[in-house]
Design a protein around this motif. Structure first.
Motif: not given
Length: 406
Positions: A54-55, A57-58, A388
């Motif tokens: 993902c980015t 920002q995510e 994450y």
């Protein structure tokens, strides 16, 4: 004298060490384990969810304390992490939820790649007892065997989960002794203990493709919603959706949260009612309790019947519309009241840690003590499952490695 001492040879520490070695710095690492990356080798049930495709920002949006991570995540993005490991000879794959794993499904491949990357750092299997400070600057460490000097010290000791891997919370003590504020630690990505005995009756039952929603007393909006797998245990609930939900259940107190399970999320109420009607018609001369085997796992049926309030011995051709409505309500909203989290040593990550107010987000350096740095789970940052948390460890370790010695 070394330029850098790193305390902890986990995901963040190994990334920082390799980054320093690339820059030509002399590095001394301390870790209690015989092999570096011990916790990393068991993460993701031994598969290692490396990052999320993902980015930056995510990741920031998903993480508690995410804004602090802007510099770290934009300088070492999830895409950078994927390219990094593939460049080290570990092919990757992206699965549901954009979770990234090694193609081999072996966490050891990721750990071994980081060990190769950090080759050149000297590793000591000693326990750090104290960070040495002179005139407001970190100048080395004291271990259980002696004193070691360096120009910079990085604390990448991990959290307080999985203490058998060396992630025992000792880094938090070192930080507090240096005057840093410690945000109280608590388990995150952890199983949930129920209030009552429903889950114990369903122990061992794994449900796939169910809807999960968590509500909090006094709040109108759910604190969490997801779709996926969960597991009933002798103490309560576990499984991927539950671990992710736990990150949003703070502060935890008995009775503050309720987990709502939609057992048939693919069907709306009208479709499900039609399905129930067909089953009842086909088995019209049977008892109600014996009519749900196509709809539900056998272990779940007695509990569902009990909660619906429909007597189990009722003949299917005698089940009323109101009774069907009661059954429908239970199937679409099976509730479990939550008592508490399981102990922190069963958590995947630790919430809380060194206060972000006292760390420079552009360097990972302490604002209180020059030459002192933090990375990974030491910081008061955590995120849901999905890769994450490892991405945060890699990015903060990388940024600390780039900042030390400047």
């Amino acid at each position: 004298m070394k330029e850098v001492i790193i305390v902890g040879a986990g995901a963040a520490g190994l990334m920082a060490a390799g980054t320093c070695i690339e820059r030509g710095l002399k590095v001394l690492m301390f870790d209690k384990n015989q092999r570096p990356g011990r916790k990393l080798r068991i993460t993701g049930k031994g598969r290692c969810n490396v990052t999320n495709n993902c980015t930056p920002q995510e990741v920031i949006a998903a993480a508690n304390g995410g804004r602090f991570l802007y510099s770290a995540l934009t300088s070492f993005t999830p895409g950078d992490a994927m390219a990094f490991f593939e460049g080290l000879g570990v092919p990757l794959k992206t699965e549901r939820g954009r979770r990234v794993f090694p193609q081999s499904d072996r966490a050891a491949d990721i750990a071994d790649a980081l060990v190769r990357y950090s080759r050149g750092a000297e590793l000591c299997r000693e326990t750090v007892k104290k960070v040495l400070v002179e005139e407001g600057r970190a100048v080395g460490v004291k271990t259980d065997r002696g004193y070691y000097k360096a120009k910079n010290v990085l604390l990448a000791c991990g959290g307080a989960s999985y203490p058998a891997t060396g992630s025992d919370g000792s880094g938090y003590r070192l930080s507090e002794e240096l005057g840093h504020i410690l945000v109280p630690i608590s388990p995150s990505l952890v199983p949930l203990v129920e209030r009552g005995g429903i889950c114990q009756r369903l122990m061992g039952l794994s449900l796939r493709n169910v809807g999960v929603r968590v509500t909090a007393a006094g709040r109108r909006k759910p604190v969490y919603e997801d779709f996926g797998e969960l597991l009933f245990t002798h103490f309560g609930l576990s499984g991927p959706t539950i671990l992710s939900a736990s990150a949003h259940m703070r502060p935890m107190s008995a009775g503050a949260y309720t987990v709502h399970i939609d057992l048939k999320p693919a069907l709306d109420e009208g479709q499900l009612d039609a399905r129930i009607l067909r089953d009842l018609e086909e088995k019209k001369n049977r008892q109600f309790i014996n009519s749900l085997d196509r709809l539900l796992p056998q272990k779940l049926i007695p509990v569902i019947v009990e909660r619906s309030g429909v007597p189990g011995e009722t003949r299917c051709n005698s089940v009323t519309r109101g009774q069907r409505k009661s059954l429908l309500a239970v199937l679409k909203d099976f509730t479990v009241e939550i008592e508490s989290f399981r102990p922190i040593d069963e958590a995947i990550v630790t919430a809380g840690g060194v206060s972000l107010k006292e760390v420079d987000p552009k360097t990972m350096g302490s604002k209180l003590i020059e030459g002192l740095y933090f990375a990974g789970e030491m910081l008061d940052v955590d995120a849901p499952t999905g890769g994450y948390n490892l991405q945060i460890a890699f990015a903060t370790g990388r940024l600390a490695g780039l900042s030390m010695g400047e």
